[in-house]
Each structure stands twice: as C-alpha cells, then as structure tokens.
Design an enzyme around this catalytic site. Structure first.
Site, short mmCIF file in Angstrom:
data_model
loop_
_atom_site.label_atom_id
_atom_site.label_comp_id
_atom_site.label_asym_id
_atom_site.label_seq_id
_atom_site.Cartn_x
_atom_site.Cartn_y
_atom_site.Cartn_z
N ASP A 1 0.81 -1.22 0.00
CA ASP A 1 0.00 0.00 0.00
C ASP A 1 0.84 1.27 0.00
OD1 ASP A 1 -2.76 -0.49 0.07
OD2 ASP A 1 -2.59 -1.30 2.09
C1 BGC Z 1 0.05 1.25 6.35
C2 BGC Z 1 -0.30 0.08 5.52
C3 BGC Z 1 -1.77 0.11 5.27
C4 BGC Z 1 -2.16 1.43 4.64
C5 BGC Z 1 -3.61 1.54 4.31
C6 BGC Z 1 -0.45 2.51 5.71
O1 BGC Z 1 -0.21 3.56 6.57
O2 BGC Z 1 1.44 1.30 6.52
O3 BGC Z 1 0.09 -1.09 6.15
O4 BGC Z 1 -2.09 -0.93 4.42
O5 BGC Z 1 -1.80 2.46 5.47
O6 BGC Z 1 -4.41 1.58 5.46
C1 NOJ Z 2 -2.03 -3.75 5.23
C2 NOJ Z 2 -3.13 -3.81 4.24
O1 NOJ Z 2 -4.31 -4.20 4.86
C3 NOJ Z 2 -2.81 -4.76 3.12
O2 NOJ Z 2 -3.82 -4.76 2.16
C4 NOJ Z 2 -1.49 -4.42 2.50
O3 NOJ Z 2 -1.21 -5.39 1.51
C5 NOJ Z 2 -0.41 -4.36 3.55
N1 NOJ Z 2 -0.79 -3.45 4.58
C6 NOJ Z 2 0.93 -3.95 2.97
O4 NOJ Z 2 0.96 -2.63 2.61
#
Ligand code: BGC
Ligand code: NOJ
Length: 814
Positions: A487
């Site tokens: 993400d």
């Molecule tokens: C986090 C991710 C998460 C994303 C969306 C980011 O701040 O590091 O792990 O998937 O936000 O919520």
């Molecule tokens: C948490 C999110 O829920 C997931 O969809 C994503 O793949 C990981 N973070 C890595 O960014």
C-alpha cells in the site's frame, strides 16, 4: 521474560500477570456478534460492523491505555474496600491473577482479601449476545458481605458519530429499565429498529444508567463514586452518556461459592412491531425477553459454553498435525487457525490497533484471508466470495474496501489498486480446491452491486485477468495504479501536501509506473484461472491464458530481472525500484518472493539466485524485512513507503504477511530447512521467551516486527488483524508440511527440515478423514505414497471412488 504460558490441552493461553507490555486481547464471537476483550477486561462489542453497530464504548489510543470494558467491581460491604478481579480498572495488587484466553472465550479473575472471583466471557453460537459468568468464592474463615457491580458504557451505535458529534448525542441518549433489565434505546424512537440490553441473573440491589451518577463528576472507571459508596442510585439517563450498571449483594458463608450471570445483547424488532403498546415509545420486548431469560440461567449458559467448545474442537479437528516442533504444532493446531477466523471476520477493521471506524473489509485482504479459513467453514467462505465479487467494478477492477453491514464498496477509498482483481481469482481457486463446489462459478453476481449487471462469477474472474492485460506499461509489465500489495509504494502519488492520503491521491496519470510484483501475481493467478477454465472444458480459453502467462513470464525475465534478483517496479520516470542501481531500496521481498512462488525462474537458476539474495540481504533473526537499504529520507516519487522512519512498517520492517511468500518459494526449490527456519523466526510461540522485546501477544501473529534499521529491532506491532495469519497457515500446512488441496484431490508433497524423522496429520477433506503419516528415509523431497496399503503413482490422492470415509495415507520421503 514471559507473562504467561500456553496450555495446549485446554487450547488456552494463560496470562499470569496483568501488566502485559500491551493489552493482550482475544475475540469473542465468530459469526455476527463480536467483542474484543483484553487480559484485563478492556474492550468493546458490536454487531456485525464495528463502525455502524457499536454497542459499547472504548477509548482508543488513550492514557492510561485500554479503557472502556466489561468491568466488574467487588466491594467488601463490611470494610468498604473495593477492587476489580480483572485488575483493571482499579489496579489493586491481586493474588493469583490469571486470564485464560481460549477459543472464543476469556476467563479473567484473581483473589483479593480471601475472595476469589473469576468471570467467563463468551458469545454463544447463533446468538447476538454475550454472557459474563461471574463466580465468587469466599475463602475467608468468616462470612463475607459482598456487593458486586457489573458495568458497561453504551456507545451510541455509529462509532464514528459517537466520537465526533457528541453535541447532538448528549441529547439523544435514552434508556428503559424493566424487570431489572437495562435497555439502551438511543435513536430507537426514530430510524433504528435495534436496541441493546444488559441483564443480571440476581435480584438487583440497584442499577445506574447515567454515567455521571455511577462514576461521579471528574472521576474515572478506577474509582466510581457509587461503588465507593456501596450503593447504586437507580439513575435514568436522559441524554449525556448512558451506561448499564447492576449491583447485587451477596452474603457468603466460609467456603461458599455463588454465580451471577450477566447478559449483554443486541436485538432487532420488525419495523411495524417496534413499540408495545403500539403507538407508544416503549420498546416491544416480547421477542427478546425469552432470550434474556434463557441465558441468565446458569445451566443454559453452561450448555451454550459447552456447545461453543465443541464447535471449536470440530473446526480445529479439520486439520491437526504432530511434528517434532512444538511451536509448529501449537500454531497450526490451535492459534494460527483461530487467528484465521478473526481475520476472516474482521479483515483489518477492529482490533487494539484498528479502531473499527477507519476501514471496512479490504478486497485484497479478504480474498487472501480465505487461504487460511476456507477449510473451516466453506459455506461462509462462499458467501464472502460472492459479497466481494459484488463490489467488483465492471472494468474488472475493484473497490479497495467495503462495509460489512451494507456490503457496498467504499467510495472514499475507491479502486485503482491494480493487484486487487487477481486476489479474487486466488480466493475462488482456494475455495474450489477445498470444496470441489463448481456451482459457485455459475452464481450470478452484480458489478458494483448494480441491479441488472449480474453475470456469472466466472465472468468476474475473466474480467479480473483482463484488467491487467488492458493496463500494461512501457515494458509490458502491469501498471501499478495507486499501489499494489504494498500500500505504501505509491508511484503515482507525488504528494508534497501534509495529510494527503497516499492511497487515494493520484497526481500522475499512471501510464508509466509498473509493478513486477503484479506481474508475478498475474503469472500465478493466470495459471489458476487456466486450470479452472480447462476443468470447465474451455480448452482454447485455458490455452489463451497460458499464452499470456508465458508472455508475462518472459517480460519479467527480460525487464524485471536485475542480474541477481527480481526488480520491484519502474517508477513514473521509468527509473528502476528495487535495483542494484538504486541508492536505497535496492532489493525488495515482494517481487522476489512472489515471482518464485509463481514459478518464475525455477528452470534457469534465477529463482535460486533471487532467494539467495533475499537470504543475504533481507533476512534477519527476527524475520525477513521488506527492503534494503531502508529509505533514509522522503522520496516524492515513491510515496508513503519513505514516510516511515527506517525499520518500521513497509520501510524495511519485517512485514510478516510477506514472509510466507519466501517460505513457499523456498519449498519450491526443495529447501525445507530454510523454509522452516524462516517460519520459526516469526512464529509468535517461538518468540514467547522474548516477550519484553516482542511485546505483542505470543499466541497470534502481528503485522510487523521492527527491522534492524529501527532502534527497537524485534519489537512487534499491530497484532491480530493481518494477512500474516492466512499466509503463514497456508505456507506451513500446504507447502512445508505439503498437505495441499488441488482441484483433483489432496496432494502430499512435504518439504520439511532434514532433521525431522517425519510427522503425522489428520485432515478432513471433502467429507473424508485422511490419516497421514510421513516417514523420512532419505534427505530429499521425493515421496512415495500408499493409500490404504496400495501404492499410488504421483502424489495426488483423488477422492475415494467408493464409500470410504476414512483413508490412511503413508508417505516415504527419500
Ligand atoms: C500502512 C499500511 C496500510 C495502509 C492503508 C499505511 O499507513 O502502513 O500497512 O495498508 O496504510 O491503510
Ligand atoms: C495492510 C493492508 O491491509 C494490506 O492490504 C497491505 O497489503 C499491507 N498493509 C501492505 O501494505
């Protein structure tokens, strides 16, 4: 240092001191009514949706931490001293404190001044309520006069609104008290058909429903004025903050034990039968009263608990293993499977770290969660798949998240995460392999929930695949969109504005930045889809998928290979990400793990080379980090990944979710020792001894462990709701132990450590119980199988052609 121990026979983790480094939580409920409960009784409850149907209040991210809960107070009515048997909120020094977190229940209690008290909290199956069974024993030599108080604070349903629009809510709060039952009915007078209730099995000595009457102004839950005074005030809430509190007085002879049952529940009435008498403003309680009466009866409560226990025994009984490694056994047989239920139910929405307000269910997350859940309750997996597919867009793309209550795609976040559609193929494929239920592909499912857009689920899979083909970049690799699995790799965002969402702000058109990870995912999902098509007799279509897969593989080998490992991406300027040419972020785990998992580079040595690079550059004693070197500053062209200080989260933290991709990749090369070694590095049970460093619960995976660039290397964060649960379960069960579901039957292909003499397992698969024993006779991964004494060719055991329901499989590894 340890804060408790595993009790594997009881399938419990027993916490023996209350001041764990962080609240160590458990989940109550596994169907529609849910609760979070910490080891000191903190937490909250909700019906289906942690945002839209919140029953009780919780104060997240507050000091002291973990406030708001299912709090019980005992008061010695002779001395006036009062305490909480669960330690919080009064925090007295207790004797024999313990919290037993089990499968869908927690038992918390202690002794204080000779009075022992334990409360068992659980949600009965098929009900929308929770039961608290408080058992009090007098170990004194004299009689004890004890007042017991049980309390909760109601949340006014929409947890977001509850936290922000309190000027309105201070006026809307309403309750009723009838026959000693407290009913919370805020907004029932208008558009809500639901209400909550809090009931007690014993005649009450008093109640309170107005928070300030119970606590007293300027006081906290640690010293409620009414508890201190020894008498609740029978307050009725008019606006402000409705609560539920019951007081029961008991007189205990020496050695005597008494039980009090409390029931907290949620109930809905039909719109035309909301009030009794009709036309009044009084809740119609005709259908809820029998439910309340039933569970206030300790015999019924015990029976419901027994039923829950059996339910979990049967769910866990679907796969059980006995290996030489206790941490493997414990996680596979109990906790990892249990965590998969929580991630299936909650996705990433409601935990100690996720407020339940911010996110609904993730599209990619929920599809991946199926990998660890589908064998337990296939019917619910089926329903989930159809719900997810209904939020798919006609383009083949998908809403990134949806709300579990409305089952509608979430417009705030929208779509454009270009990996999303492929996870639907992976999820459906896992379902088909588990169940053989091909009818799901013919289910008519809408796009974006639009009536009239219904098409067979199979059509959704086709569009998922084509979505990528229609979005290829300059090198022929998939365009990344807003982000792929990671993400935080936001190659089209270019955000220089504080507070702008990295996920939803797209400042570039997105016609250049490409993802090697999605390419690997495409190769994987394309093969799965081809196998499904072939099974449906669509041979030309299957061949066409394989042609595209072969092409993509070629593109990865020519434009996604960096010389010693797989590149991660190309950014918006066409520059490499995850290359030796980069100053930082030279190598990433995702593309290397997933490309090898997908079978790329197995035949030309590139897979082995990539995994060697992962081993040398990314693997640490606490797990494999996302990338190296960590980004030391903010890169406009890379996005959120570089917003984290080095060593945390996606910026070179150990993101546990992706570690299993490397484990699986290692098994594809026959490296059982390496695969299991990686498995053990992040196995929470194996990390129990370093509780002070790890800090999160030792019975469940956390999303992240800080990487070596962080000052807190080895510290875990964000436990419970993470794709780590499903992927680790899938990696250990299906790839290391090698007991793998396929479209054709159960495949037995262990890639286990060389030192293991073998293992045994039981697997119930499509109604047949397989008793499996594997014996190691040589150091390799070659397996010969006998099925009920008859040698078979290959390693796939087809379902029995006759009526056999028990099958014995013996495998010799040489
Ligand atoms: C986090 C991710 C998460 C994303 C969306 C980011 O701040 O590091 O792990 O998937 O936000 O919520
Ligand atoms: C948490 C999110 O829920 C997931 O969809 C994503 O793949 C990981 N973070 C890595 O960014």
């Amino acid at each position: 240092m340890k804060y408790g121990h595993f009790d594997d026979r009881s399938r419990e983790y027993v916490i023996t001191r209350p001041d764990t480094p962080l609240p160590w939580i458990n989940y109550l409920g596994c169907q529609a009514y849910f609760g979070i409960i910490s080891n000191t009784a903190g937490g909250y409850s909700f019906y289906r949706d942690a945002r839209l149907r919140r029953l009780t209040r919780y104060r997240y991210n507050n000091v002291p931490m973990d406030f708001g809960g299912r709090y019980i107070y005992l008061r010695d009515d002779q001395s006036g001293q009062f305490w909480s048997p669960s330690w919080q909120p009064t925090r007295n020094e207790l004797e024999d404190y313990s919290c037993r977190h089990g499968m869908g229940y927690s038992i918390i209690g202690s002794s204080f001044t000779g009075i022992e008290a334990h409360t068992r909290y659980f949600v009965p199956l098929d009900e929308t309520l929770e039961i608290w069974q408080l058992t009090i024993t007098n170990h004194r030599a004299t009689r004890a006069q004890i007042s017991s108080f049980a309390s909760i604070e109601f949340c006014l349903w929409d947890a977001q609104d509850d936290a922000t629009n309190f000027q309105r809510n201070f006026n809307t709060g309403q309750v009723e008290v009838e026959d000693g039952v407290i009913y919370h009915k805020t907004e029932y007078r208008e558009r809500r058909n639901h209400f909550a209730y809090f009931a007690c099995s014993q005649p009450g000595a008093g109640f309170d429903t107005q928070r300030e009457a119970f606590l007293g102004a300027y006081r906290g839950w640690d010293a409620p004025a009414a508890v201190e005074a020894g008498q609740l005030t029978n307050s009725i809430a008019h606006g402000w903050s409705p609560i539920g509190a019951h007081q029961v007085k008991i007189d205990l002879a020496p050695g005597e034990t008494r039980q009090i049952v409390f029931v907290l529940g949620y109930h809905e009435n039909p719109v035309d039968q909301k009030f009794d008498p009709p036309g009044s403003q009084t809740i119609n309680k005709i259908s809820v009263k029998p439910v309340i009466a039933k569970y206030l009866d300790p015999v019924e409560a015990d029976a419901a608990f027994e039923h829950l226990r059996q339910y979990w025994a049967s769910l866990l009984g679907i796969f059980q293993v006995d290996t030489p490694d206790i941490h493997t056994n414990r996680m596979v047989n109990i906790w990892n499977a249990y965590q998969c239920m929580a991630t299936f139910n909650m996705s990433r929405s409601a935990s100690f770290y996720e407020s339940g307000i911010g996110r609904g269910l993730g599209f990619r997350d929920s599809n991946q969660d199926l990998l660890g859940f589908v064998h337990m309750v296939p019917a619910r997996a089926r329903e989930r798949i159809l719900d997810l597919a209904s939020t798919q867009l006609a383009t083949g793309g998908a809403y990134h998240q949806y709300q579990p209550l409305t089952k509608r795609g979430n417009n705030d976040i929208g779509g454009g995460f270009n990996d999303d559609p492929h996870w639907l193929i992976i999820g459906v494929s896992a379902y088909l392999k588990e169940t053989g239920d091909w009818s799901i592909l013919d289910e008519l499912v809408p796009y974006d929930n639009q009536p009239g857009s219904e098409a067979p689920l199979y059509d959704h899979l086709q569009r998922s695949f084509h979505y990528t083909l229609e979005r290829l970049g300059p090198h022929g690799l998939p365009l990344i969109g807003r982000a792929d699995w990671n993400d935080c790799l936001n190659l089209n965002c270019f955000s220089d504005t504080p507070g702008q969402s990295f996920q939803t702000t797209t400042n570039k058109e997105g016609k250049v930045a490409e993802s090697v990870f999605i390419a690997g995912l495409f190769v994987h999902s394309g093969r799965e889809l081809a196998a499904i098509a072939a099974r449906r007799g669509l041979n030309a279509e299957a061949a066409a998928y394989l042609t595209e897969v072969a092409k993509m593989k070629q593109v990865v080998l020519s434009h996604g290979w960096d010389g010693e490992w797989f590149l991660r991406a190309y950014d918006d300027l066409g520059a490499k990400v995850g290359s030796k040419e980069c100053e930082e972020g030279k190598i990433f785990i995702e593309s290397n793990g997933y490309c090898v998992l997908a079978g790329i580079g197995l035949d030309d040595g590139k897979a082995a080379q990539a995994l060697a690079a992962v081993h040398d550059r990314l693997a640490t004693k606490h797990g494999i980090v996302v990338q190296q070197p960590a980004y030391s500053r903010y890169y406009l062209n890379l996005g959120e990944i570089s917003s984290y200080p080095p060593g945390y989260k996606e910026n070179a933290g150990v993101f546990c979710h992706v570690n299993p991709w490397v484990m699986i990749a290692e098994t594809r090369l026959g490296h059982g020792d390496q695969a299991h070694d990686y498995y053990s590095r992040i196995n929470p049970s194996a990390r129990e001894e370093i509780g002070d460093l790890h800090r999160c619960e030792p019975y469940v995976y956390a999303q992240m462990i800080a990487g070596p660039d962080a000052p807190t290397f080895g510290e875990a964060k964000n436990s419970w709701l993470t794709g780590t649960a499903a992927w680790n379960y899938y990696a250990i069960v299906q790839w290391i132990l090698g007991i793998r579901t396929t479209l054709d039957g159960l495949q037995i292909a262990p890639v286990i450590p060389k030192s293991w003499p073998g293992f045994t397992a039981t697997r119930i698969f499509r109604g047949v119980t397989y008793n499996i024993s594997i014996e190691r006779q040589g150091e390799g991964e070659q397996i010969s199988l006998t099925v009920d004494g008859t040698p078979i060719k290959g390693n796939i055991v087809p379902p029995p052609a006759d009526a056999r329901r028990k099958v014995t499989i013996k495998g010799i590894l040489s």
